[in-house]
Design a protein around this motif. Structure first.
Motif, PDB file in Angstrom:
ATOM      1  N   THR A  82       0.833  -1.189   0.000  1.00 50.50           N
ATOM      2  CA  THR A  82       0.000   0.000   0.000  1.00 50.50           C
ATOM      3  C   THR A  82       0.872   1.244   0.000  1.00 50.50           C
ATOM      4  O   THR A  82       1.803   1.357   0.793  1.00 50.50           O
ATOM      5  CB  THR A  82      -0.921   0.026   1.243  1.00 50.50           C
ATOM      6  N   CYS A  83       0.562   2.159  -0.888  1.00 45.32           N
ATOM      7  CA  CYS A  83       1.241   3.455  -0.930  1.00 45.32           C
ATOM      8  C   CYS A  83       0.355   4.463  -0.220  1.00 45.32           C
ATOM      9  O   CYS A  83      -0.765   4.723  -0.658  1.00 45.32           O
ATOM     10  CB  CYS A  83       1.504   3.876  -2.369  1.00 45.32           C
ATOM     11  N   THR A  84       0.848   5.002   0.865  1.00 46.11           N
ATOM     12  CA  THR A  84       0.106   5.992   1.636  1.00 46.11           C
ATOM     13  C   THR A  84       0.705   7.361   1.377  1.00 46.11           C
ATOM     14  O   THR A  84       1.895   7.581   1.602  1.00 46.11           O
ATOM     15  CB  THR A  84       0.152   5.665   3.141  1.00 46.11           C
ATOM     16  N   LEU A  85      -0.115   8.273   0.884  1.00 51.68           N
ATOM     17  CA  LEU A  85       0.317   9.643   0.605  1.00 51.68           C
ATOM     18  C   LEU A  85      -0.091  10.525   1.769  1.00 51.68           C
ATOM     19  O   LEU A  85      -1.245  10.498   2.197  1.00 51.68           O
ATOM     20  CB  LEU A  85      -0.338  10.153  -0.679  1.00 51.68           C
ATOM     21  N   SER A  86       0.828  11.315   2.281  1.00 58.05           N
ATOM     22  CA  SER A  86       0.517  12.254   3.353  1.00 58.05           C
ATOM     23  C   SER A  86       0.305  13.628   2.717  1.00 58.05           C
ATOM     24  O   SER A  86       1.266  14.364   2.454  1.00 58.05           O
ATOM     25  CB  SER A  86       1.660  12.301   4.364  1.00 58.05           C
ATOM     26  N   MET A  87      -0.972  13.927   2.440  1.00 58.43           N
ATOM     27  CA  MET A  87      -1.277  15.168   1.722  1.00 58.43           C
ATOM     28  C   MET A  87      -2.763  15.479   1.810  1.00 58.43           C
ATOM     29  O   MET A  87      -3.540  14.677   2.349  1.00 58.43           O
ATOM     30  CB  MET A  87      -0.842  15.052   0.261  1.00 58.43           C
ATOM     31  N   ASP A  88      -3.157  16.602   1.286  1.00 62.06           N
ATOM     32  CA  ASP A  88      -4.566  16.957   1.196  1.00 62.06           C
ATOM     33  C   ASP A  88      -5.255  15.927   0.306  1.00 62.06           C
ATOM     34  O   ASP A  88      -4.797  15.654  -0.811  1.00 62.06           O
ATOM     35  CB  ASP A  88      -4.712  18.361   0.606  1.00 62.06           C
ATOM     36  N   GLU A  89      -6.346  15.344   0.785  1.00 61.39           N
ATOM     37  CA  GLU A  89      -6.998  14.264   0.042  1.00 61.39           C
ATOM     38  C   GLU A  89      -7.530  14.723  -1.313  1.00 61.39           C
ATOM     39  O   GLU A  89      -7.440  13.996  -2.300  1.00 61.39           O
ATOM     40  CB  GLU A  89      -8.130  13.648   0.858  1.00 61.39           C
ATOM     41  N   LEU A  91      -6.308  17.020  -3.238  1.00 66.41           N
ATOM     42  CA  LEU A  91      -5.183  17.165  -4.166  1.00 66.41           C
ATOM     43  C   LEU A  91      -4.649  15.797  -4.589  1.00 66.41           C
ATOM     44  O   LEU A  91      -4.258  15.618  -5.746  1.00 66.41           O
ATOM     45  CB  LEU A  91      -4.067  17.999  -3.543  1.00 66.41           C
ATOM     46  N   ALA A  92      -4.650  14.835  -3.672  1.00 61.97           N
ATOM     47  CA  ALA A  92      -4.227  13.473  -4.033  1.00 61.97           C
ATOM     48  C   ALA A  92      -5.143  12.923  -5.118  1.00 61.97           C
ATOM     49  O   ALA A  92      -4.685  12.360  -6.121  1.00 61.97           O
ATOM     50  CB  ALA A  92      -4.241  12.568  -2.807  1.00 61.97           C
ATOM     51  N   ARG A  93      -6.439  13.104  -4.929  1.00 60.71           N
ATOM     52  CA  ARG A  93      -7.410  12.617  -5.914  1.00 60.71           C
ATOM     53  C   ARG A  93      -7.213  13.314  -7.259  1.00 60.71           C
ATOM     54  O   ARG A  93      -7.209  12.677  -8.313  1.00 60.71           O
ATOM     55  CB  ARG A  93      -8.829  12.839  -5.393  1.00 60.71           C
ATOM     56  N   THR A  94      -7.022  14.630  -7.236  1.00 64.70           N
ATOM     57  CA  THR A  94      -6.807  15.386  -8.474  1.00 64.70           C
ATOM     58  C   THR A  94      -5.550  14.914  -9.193  1.00 64.70           C
ATOM     59  O   THR A  94      -5.562  14.703 -10.417  1.00 64.70           O
ATOM     60  CB  THR A  94      -6.711  16.897  -8.169  1.00 64.70           C
ATOM     61  N   MET A  95      -4.463  14.740  -8.452  1.00 64.42           N
ATOM     62  CA  MET A  95      -3.202  14.307  -9.050  1.00 64.42           C
ATOM     63  C   MET A  95      -3.352  12.934  -9.710  1.00 64.42           C
ATOM     64  O   MET A  95      -2.965  12.747 -10.867  1.00 64.42           O
ATOM     65  CB  MET A  95      -2.112  14.263  -7.971  1.00 64.42           C
TER      66      MET A  95
END
Length: 189
Positions: A82-89, A91-95
């Motif tokens: 699992t890749c966990t991104l520590s960021m605004d959700e 923005l993660a979805r947009t990216m």
């Protein structure tokens, strides 16, 4: 809209109105994208949360493949953690949405999209016949294509801005197919 509802319009006039609607929608999308880029540049997304990139990628791929069903793109999926991104959700979805949409839209009819996820990276590979300019594609309007008039030419610039904001490396290469990789620069991913 009122004009389009008029019964006295010719077929040509209706086509012109439809073209106006299309142009207006593109301008609205362009405005939204430029505002998002401005907000990212001004660091107006202070919230950070742990985001499951695997889950977001699956949601994005399923939704976009449904939308672009007529392209008959074949999805291949591989994950070794699992890749966990520590960021605004959002923005993660947009990216991730922008990367998946770019791969689908720029694959030929009947092409392939392969998504690979590890704890420290995300790679999208899609069918392609010729390499792109690896630097220009991440610049604003750097790869606006006349073949896709609905494109704003900002999708990959948004991906790059978001990645830069959170210290994520985004790279492009061509190995008989287009390869976009997000590499997390921290070992705690």
């Amino acid at each position: 809209e009122l004009l389009a509802d008029s019964e006295e319009l010719s077929e040509r006039q209706l086509q012109c109105i439809d073209e106006i609607f299309g142009s207006l929608n593109r301008v609205v999308q362009l405005n939204k994208s430029l505002l998002l880029l401005s907000r990212i540049s001004n660091r107006q997304f202070p919230d950070r949360t742990d985001v499951n990139a695997n889950m977001l990628l699956r949601e994005s791929a399923n939704m976009l493949l449904d939308i672009y069903d007529s392209r008959h793109i074949r999805l291949e999926w591989a994950e070794s953690g699992t890749c966990t991104l520590s960021m605004d959700e959002s923005l993660a979805r947009t990216m991730l949405d922008n990367l998946v949409k770019n791969a689908i839209v720029h694959s030929p009819h009947g092409g392939r999209l392969a998504i690979s996820v590890t704890p420290h990276s995300i790679t999208l590979r899609n069918t392609g016949s010729a390499p792109l300019d690896g630097e220009a594609i991440f610049r604003r309007f750097g790869h606006a294509s006349t073949a896709y008039p609905e494109s704003t030419g900002l999708g990959l610039a948004i991906v790059k801005s978001i990645a830069d904001l959170y210290g994520i490396s985004v790279t492009y290469s061509f190995c008989g197919e287009h390869v976009f990789t997000l590499s997390l620069n921290r070992p705690s991913c």
